[in-house]
Structure formats: C-alpha cells, structure tokens
Design a protein around this motif. Structure first.
Motif, PDB file in Angstrom:
ATOM      1  N   LEU A  24      35.182  47.904 -13.647  1.00  0.00           N
ATOM      2  CA  LEU A  24      33.847  47.532 -13.225  1.00  0.00           C
ATOM      3  C   LEU A  24      32.986  47.794 -14.636  1.00  0.00           C
ATOM      4  CD1 LEU A  24      31.412  47.854 -11.310  1.00  0.00           C
ATOM      5  CD2 LEU A  24      31.907  50.234 -11.315  1.00  0.00           C
ATOM      6  N   ALA A  25      33.221  48.783 -15.500  1.00  0.00           N
ATOM      7  CA  ALA A  25      32.566  48.901 -16.773  1.00  0.00           C
ATOM      8  C   ALA A  25      32.537  47.623 -17.487  1.00  0.00           C
ATOM      9  CB  ALA A  25      33.185  49.993 -17.352  1.00  0.00           C
ATOM     10  N   ASP A  26      33.930  46.710 -17.644  1.00  0.00           N
ATOM     11  CA  ASP A  26      33.943  45.473 -18.115  1.00  0.00           C
ATOM     12  C   ASP A  26      33.064  44.799 -17.543  1.00  0.00           C
ATOM     13  OD1 ASP A  26      35.851  46.565 -20.012  1.00  0.00           O
ATOM     14  OD2 ASP A  26      37.447  45.708 -19.167  1.00  0.00           O
ATOM     15  N   ASP A  27      33.105  44.541 -16.383  1.00  0.00           N
ATOM     16  CA  ASP A  27      32.170  43.486 -15.703  1.00  0.00           C
ATOM     17  C   ASP A  27      30.607  43.828 -16.076  1.00  0.00           C
ATOM     18  OD1 ASP A  27      34.220  42.496 -14.565  1.00  0.00           O
ATOM     19  OD2 ASP A  27      33.961  43.237 -12.846  1.00  0.00           O
ATOM     20  N   LEU A  28      30.164  45.004 -16.236  1.00  0.00           N
ATOM     21  CA  LEU A  28      28.896  45.403 -16.479  1.00  0.00           C
ATOM     22  C   LEU A  28      28.544  45.709 -17.863  1.00  0.00           C
ATOM     23  CD1 LEU A  28      28.694  48.468 -13.715  1.00  0.00           C
ATOM     24  CD2 LEU A  28      27.538  45.983 -13.718  1.00  0.00           C
ATOM     25  N   GLY A  29      29.633  45.049 -18.715  1.00  0.00           N
ATOM     26  CA  GLY A  29      29.368  45.196 -20.105  1.00  0.00           C
ATOM     27  C   GLY A  29      29.102  46.989 -20.738  1.00  0.00           C
ATOM     28  N   VAL A  30      29.844  47.756 -20.112  1.00  0.00           N
ATOM     29  CA  VAL A  30      29.788  49.143 -20.476  1.00  0.00           C
ATOM     30  C   VAL A  30      31.095  49.409 -21.396  1.00  0.00           C
ATOM     31  CG1 VAL A  30      29.683  51.625 -19.713  1.00  0.00           C
ATOM     32  CG2 VAL A  30      28.442  49.868 -18.459  1.00  0.00           C
ATOM     33  N   GLU A  31      30.627  49.980 -22.430  1.00  0.00           N
ATOM     34  CA  GLU A  31      31.965  50.380 -23.321  1.00  0.00           C
ATOM     35  C   GLU A  31      32.173  52.018 -23.430  1.00  0.00           C
ATOM     36  OE1 GLU A  31      33.023  49.716 -28.032  1.00  0.00           O
ATOM     37  OE2 GLU A  31      32.303  48.040 -26.887  1.00  0.00           O
ATOM     38  N   PHE A  32      33.428  52.368 -23.425  1.00  0.00           N
ATOM     39  CA  PHE A  32      33.360  53.891 -23.476  1.00  0.00           C
ATOM     40  C   PHE A  32      34.045  54.040 -24.792  1.00  0.00           C
ATOM     41  CE2 PHE A  32      33.450  53.086 -18.860  1.00  0.00           C
ATOM     42  CZ  PHE A  32      32.421  53.831 -18.587  1.00  0.00           C
ATOM     43  N   ASN A  33      33.620  55.069 -25.586  1.00  0.00           N
ATOM     44  CA  ASN A  33      34.408  55.569 -26.869  1.00  0.00           C
ATOM     45  C   ASN A  33      34.788  56.976 -26.553  1.00  0.00           C
ATOM     46  OD1 ASN A  33      33.493  53.039 -28.167  1.00  0.00           O
ATOM     47  ND2 ASN A  33      31.401  53.561 -28.209  1.00  0.00           N
ATOM     48  N   THR A  34      36.003  57.015 -26.754  1.00  0.00           N
ATOM     49  CA  THR A  34      36.569  58.295 -26.813  1.00  0.00           C
ATOM     50  C   THR A  34      37.254  58.724 -27.875  1.00  0.00           C
ATOM     51  OG1 THR A  34      36.919  58.022 -24.189  1.00  0.00           O
ATOM     52  CG2 THR A  34      38.210  60.079 -25.164  1.00  0.00           C
ATOM     53  N   ILE A  35      37.226  59.992 -28.419  1.00  0.00           N
ATOM     54  CA  ILE A  35      37.935  60.580 -29.399  1.00  0.00           C
ATOM     55  C   ILE A  35      38.643  61.725 -29.079  1.00  0.00           C
ATOM     56  CG2 ILE A  35      37.419  61.573 -31.651  1.00  0.00           C
ATOM     57  CD1 ILE A  35      34.934  59.936 -32.121  1.00  0.00           C
ATOM     58  N   THR A  36      39.981  61.794 -29.216  1.00  0.00           N
ATOM     59  CA  THR A  36      40.682  62.814 -28.964  1.00  0.00           C
ATOM     60  C   THR A  36      41.468  63.427 -29.787  1.00  0.00           C
ATOM     61  OG1 THR A  36      42.594  61.477 -28.361  1.00  0.00           O
ATOM     62  CG2 THR A  36      40.971  61.787 -26.495  1.00  0.00           C
ATOM     63  N   SER A  37      41.965  64.741 -29.618  1.00  0.00           N
ATOM     64  CA  SER A  37      42.841  65.327 -30.626  1.00  0.00           C
ATOM     65  C   SER A  37      44.120  65.164 -30.529  1.00  0.00           C
ATOM     66  CB  SER A  37      42.291  66.815 -30.535  1.00  0.00           C
ATOM     67  OG  SER A  37      42.879  67.463 -29.243  1.00  0.00           O
ATOM     68  N   GLY A  38      44.596  64.366 -29.388  1.00  0.00           N
ATOM     69  CA  GLY A  38      45.902  64.038 -28.953  1.00  0.00           C
ATOM     70  C   GLY A  38      46.242  62.964 -28.153  1.00  0.00           C
ATOM     71  N   GLU A  39      47.432  62.154 -28.449  1.00  0.00           N
ATOM     72  CA  GLU A  39      47.590  61.123 -27.539  1.00  0.00           C
ATOM     73  C   GLU A  39      47.197  61.131 -26.167  1.00  0.00           C
ATOM     74  OE1 GLU A  39      51.370  57.861 -26.714  1.00  0.00           O
ATOM     75  OE2 GLU A  39      51.627  59.985 -27.813  1.00  0.00           O
ATOM     76  N   TYR A  40      47.418  62.225 -25.570  1.00  0.00           N
ATOM     77  CA  TYR A  40      47.371  62.513 -23.965  1.00  0.00           C
ATOM     78  C   TYR A  40      46.314  63.388 -23.525  1.00  0.00           C
ATOM     79  CZ  TYR A  40      52.209  60.771 -24.442  1.00  0.00           C
ATOM     80  OH  TYR A  40      53.195  59.866 -24.723  1.00  0.00           O
ATOM     81  N   LYS A  41      45.215  63.613 -24.591  1.00  0.00           N
ATOM     82  CA  LYS A  41      44.059  64.420 -24.325  1.00  0.00           C
ATOM     83  C   LYS A  41      43.239  63.725 -22.969  1.00  0.00           C
ATOM     84  CE  LYS A  41      41.575  67.958 -24.679  1.00  0.00           C
ATOM     85  NZ  LYS A  41      41.880  68.975 -23.906  1.00  0.00           N
ATOM     86  N   ASP A  42      43.063  62.423 -23.277  1.00  0.00           N
ATOM     87  CA  ASP A  42      42.334  61.993 -21.986  1.00  0.00           C
ATOM     88  C   ASP A  42      43.282  61.217 -20.918  1.00  0.00           C
ATOM     89  OD1 ASP A  42      43.356  59.707 -23.612  1.00  0.00           O
ATOM     90  OD2 ASP A  42      41.479  58.529 -23.428  1.00  0.00           O
ATOM     91  N   ILE A  43      44.197  61.921 -20.939  1.00  0.00           N
ATOM     92  CA  ILE A  43      45.329  61.358 -19.659  1.00  0.00           C
ATOM     93  C   ILE A  43      44.364  61.518 -18.248  1.00  0.00           C
ATOM     94  CG2 ILE A  43      46.283  63.595 -19.108  1.00  0.00           C
ATOM     95  CD1 ILE A  43      48.823  62.359 -18.764  1.00  0.00           C
ATOM     96  N   MET A  44      44.633  60.551 -17.603  1.00  0.00           N
ATOM     97  CA  MET A  44      43.763  60.283 -16.092  1.00  0.00           C
ATOM     98  C   MET A  44      42.300  59.687 -16.559  1.00  0.00           C
ATOM     99  SD  MET A  44      45.396  62.747 -13.431  1.00  0.00           S
ATOM    100  CE  MET A  44      44.706  61.919 -12.069  1.00  0.00           C
ATOM    101  N   SER A  45      42.153  59.435 -17.680  1.00  0.00           N
ATOM    102  CA  SER A  45      40.772  58.999 -17.796  1.00  0.00           C
ATOM    103  C   SER A  45      40.146  57.692 -16.839  1.00  0.00           C
ATOM    104  CB  SER A  45      40.556  58.199 -19.197  1.00  0.00           C
ATOM    105  OG  SER A  45      39.304  57.841 -19.608  1.00  0.00           O
ATOM    106  N   SER A  46      39.021  58.180 -16.431  1.00  0.00           N
ATOM    107  CA  SER A  46      38.360  57.061 -15.553  1.00  0.00           C
ATOM    108  C   SER A  46      38.044  55.687 -15.978  1.00  0.00           C
ATOM    109  CB  SER A  46      37.143  57.618 -14.772  1.00  0.00           C
ATOM    110  OG  SER A  46      37.622  58.870 -14.021  1.00  0.00           O
ATOM    111  N   PHE A  47      38.025  55.699 -17.559  1.00  0.00           N
ATOM    112  CA  PHE A  47      37.492  54.659 -18.288  1.00  0.00           C
ATOM    113  C   PHE A  47      38.677  53.875 -18.658  1.00  0.00           C
ATOM    114  CE2 PHE A  47      34.901  58.409 -18.531  1.00  0.00           C
ATOM    115  CZ  PHE A  47      33.907  57.862 -17.468  1.00  0.00           C
ATOM    116  N   ARG A  48      39.762  53.818 -18.594  1.00  0.00           N
ATOM    117  CA  ARG A  48      40.849  52.912 -18.797  1.00  0.00           C
ATOM    118  C   ARG A  48      41.983  53.067 -17.711  1.00  0.00           C
ATOM    119  NH1 ARG A  48      44.933  55.535 -20.741  1.00  0.00           N
ATOM    120  NH2 ARG A  48      44.539  57.885 -21.621  1.00  0.00           N
ATOM    121  N   PRO A  49      42.966  51.942 -17.951  1.00  0.00           N
ATOM    122  CA  PRO A  49      44.245  52.066 -17.115  1.00  0.00           C
ATOM    123  C   PRO A  49      45.155  53.274 -17.643  1.00  0.00           C
ATOM    124  CG  PRO A  49      43.790  49.854 -17.991  1.00  0.00           C
ATOM    125  CD  PRO A  49      42.697  50.600 -18.526  1.00  0.00           C
TER     126      PRO A  49
END
Length: 176
Positions: A24-49
């Motif tokens: 949906l974000a891609d369709d709307l042209g919304v880009e999410f920028n996430t900076i994490t301290s570890g590979e799995y810090k954003d596990i289950m992020s709503s903004f990427r598969p």
C-alpha cells in the motif's frame, strides 16, 4: 470449571500477527526509513515483507509458547498431552463440546459457578463483587470515529493508532 452451554471456549493455541502495509505504501509513494541497532530490531515491521529468517525466529517463539500452554492444560485438566494437542489446533468449542472433551467440568450459568465455588470451598458468607469496564468496544469505536472526523484530527493520530494496534505480541489467555 463451569461453562455456559452457549459459551465458545477452546481456541487452544498461540497467535502472533502483524499488518504489512508495504505494498500500500508503495502504491501511495510512501517511503519508510528505519535505522536499527540490529538485524532483527524491526522484526514484524508493518512497512516491509517478513524475511524467511524472521519467520523462523518468530515461529520458534510461538512453538515454545504453545508447548508451555499445552503443559498448563495438561497439568490443570489432568489430560494426556496428545489429547490436548489434538484439541489444541486453534478451533473453538461450544460449552457442550468443551465438556465432552474434558476442557470444562460442567455446564451452567455464572450463578451456578458461584454457588459451586461457595459450596466446594465453604465460602457461604463470601460476597461476589462484579466490576464493570466502562470503555467498551462501541465506546472506543465511537470515540475513534469522532476523532477521525473532527477538525482537530491529525495524520499522526492515525499513524499512532495503527502502530498501537499492530504492536507485535503473542497472545494466549488462561487463568487458574
């Protein structure tokens, strides 16, 4: 344990879910920028598969919690583990089905359960106090809808609602 015949009980299992807004974000042209301290810090992020590694990590957590949940029922209901696992596929049962399967002891009403509790534990003089929760689903929905259409609504409020409703959490409910 007493269940009303019209009760829906069971749902033995553990669930973890998240909404994926990436397409949906891609369709709307919304880009999410996430900076994490570890590979799995954003596990289950709503903004990427979800990646295969992330799914494997989360599945192992769910499996572990499910095993613990099964043991609670095995011990609490004095049932064979294989029986609990057969019953514990996530489905729900009516009160009568739950009684037939040994998930509850008898069928009755709240008053029946209170009477039985008082009798079984010599609590004849005990007083039952019932608290009411003031903010029901309809009140929440009405309040949310009102905020959505009010002049004071801001996009950040919608974003906050989505984040809170989508917070990763494993869920199972049980009480002794």
């Amino acid at each position: 344990m007493v269940a009303h015949p019209a009760t829906l009980t069971g749902s033995i299992g553990v669930i973890m879910e998240a909404i994926n807004f990436a397409e949906l974000a891609d369709d709307l042209g919304v880009e999410f920028n996430t900076i994490t301290s570890g590979e799995y810090k954003d596990i289950m992020s709503s903004f990427r598969p979800m990646t295969d590694d992330e799914e494997s990590i989360l599945q192992s957590m769910i499996d572990e919690m499910y095993d613990e949940f099964v043991q609670v029922i095995v011990n609490g209901r004095d049932m064979e583990e294989s029986t609990v696992r057969d019953l514990g596929d996530g489905r729900i049962y009516t009160g009568s089905q739950a009684e037939e399967n040994g998930l509850v002891d008898s069928l009755g009403s709240l008053d029946d359960a209170i009477s039985q509790l008082k009798e079984d534990h010599n609590l004849q003089s005990a007083q039952v106090v019932e608290y009411e929760y003031q903010l029901g689903f309809n009140a929440f929905l009405g309040g949310t809808a009102q905020r959505l259409v009010s002049d004071e609504f801001r996009f950040s409020q919608l974003e906050e609602m989505i984040r809170k409703s989508n917070a990763p959490r494993a869920m199972y409910l049980y009480t002794e």
